[in-house]
Design an enzyme around this catalytic site. Sequence first.
Site, PDB file in Angstrom:
ATOM      1  NE  ARG A 167      -1.277  -1.547   3.679  1.00 29.07           N
ATOM      2  CZ  ARG A 167      -1.321  -1.593   5.002  1.00 29.07           C
ATOM      3  NH1 ARG A 167      -2.396  -1.211   5.639  1.00 29.07           N
ATOM      4  NH2 ARG A 167      -0.283  -2.006   5.701  1.00 29.07           N
ATOM      5  CB  CYS A 184      -4.461   0.388  -6.646  1.00 28.41           C
ATOM      6  SG  CYS A 184      -2.746   0.856  -6.751  1.00 28.41           S
TER       7      CYS A 184
END
Length: 436
Positions: free
Chosen positions: A155, A263
């Site tokens: 992340r 994303c």
Amino acid sequence: MLKITVLGTGYVGLVSGVCLAETGHHVTCIDNNNKKIAALKARKIPIYEEGLEALTTKNIDLDRLKFSTNLIDTLNESDIIMIAVGTPIADESTGTVNLNYINECVSEIAKLLSKNIIVIVKSTVPVGTCDNIQKRLDKLSNFECVVISNPEFLREGTAVYDFMNPDRIVLGSDGREKKTVNQLYSKFIEEGTKIIYADRRTAELIKYASNAFLAMKVGFINEMADISEKVGADIKKLSEGIGSDKRIGSKFLNPGPGFGGSCFPKDVKALVKLVSETKINSNIIKSIIKANIERFEKISKDIMENVQECNTIAILGLTYKAGTDDIRDSPSIEIIKYLIKHGRYKIKTYDPVGTENCKKFLSDQVEYYVDLYKACTGASLVVIATEWDVCKKIDAVKLKNVMKDLNIYDLRGIIDKEHFLKNNFKIRSIGYKQNA
Ligand code: UGA
């Protein structure tokens, strides 16, 4: 230790390259952006990512990490070439992924190769892409290339930690070169990280399914937050209550203004495309993006209902989440765009690191402040859009002294409500009964 060449110095490429060097391998990160490579050589990191600069400097000093613009410098000395270039959305309406950068890498590898090599694809790519790369390399090159799909799950904001502490490593291949790839991840294997060996298509789909599932979880908790507000329930307790069930898990149960970033939106759209192409009847996957867009609109309308035209709104937080300077598909920006389009407000903004990136998008349509309280001066409503620490710690007394009307809308549920209520604020917080 292996010699690795990483193509692409974006989030995934740079973090993977630096972290693989940290595990002892000799890594060269390649990018065709001269300026970026010159900066990296000078130890300047182009992204805001905790811990990355220190690790980069350390591994340059240990002579395990290099940067270059020329693939030919290292390709034929490498055991592995890792493709980590961007795969942005080419068409928002269809979810088509732009594979141009990947295709350029493949052509370049085939052209310059003078030995057998393992090609690891780290970029997120549509199902079947790695099979196609294998076919192309088999056709174009005289050497044996083994293509492996190895999606990344880090992340932004916690990228170094995530890479160094993976929940699992997914390796999609036709079974060749398992030994070398295990060597690449030997540190993790020794530490007991689960390695999932699959075929290439399954590995590619695992990546999309993971992101879509997490996006769905966020969408679900956002709907539960709306229900909680209506029936007077407490979303934090609700998240704890359901998240304590190990089958559900406690992560990704924080309600907010919707998901953003480079994303989730991109990958869910790509999955919707796959669903359409395969003629699967999927109501769940299709609803994830729709619900998210509607959420931006719903929140924008809530804001407009609470502030009269021509008044000032302060938006605290521009990035799509805390810990990053990335504003791509940020809910905060989507909300600001809606307010600009549908209302007449003065919009003042504050973000600890995202302001410069935001200026490129919104230019002078909003005002930018480096001081949170200055951004709130004269405001009739303060909206907390990103869960930055500095927003969690806002001082109600200081805020009270600068605001015009004492209204706060906490889209992340992070402020100390008691403290604000004591100071006569009217609070709206996601997942709580309005003005509790
Ligand atoms: C996501 C995945 O979490 C990574 O595993 C994956 O590797 C990455 O995409 C990728 O494909 O490259 P990232 O986009 O950096 O990572 O951000 P997340 O932390 O997943 O957050 C995504 C969005 O969901 C943010 O807008 C965030 O605010 C929102 N979110 C997340 C919530 O609203 N509530 C939560 O409880 C968690």
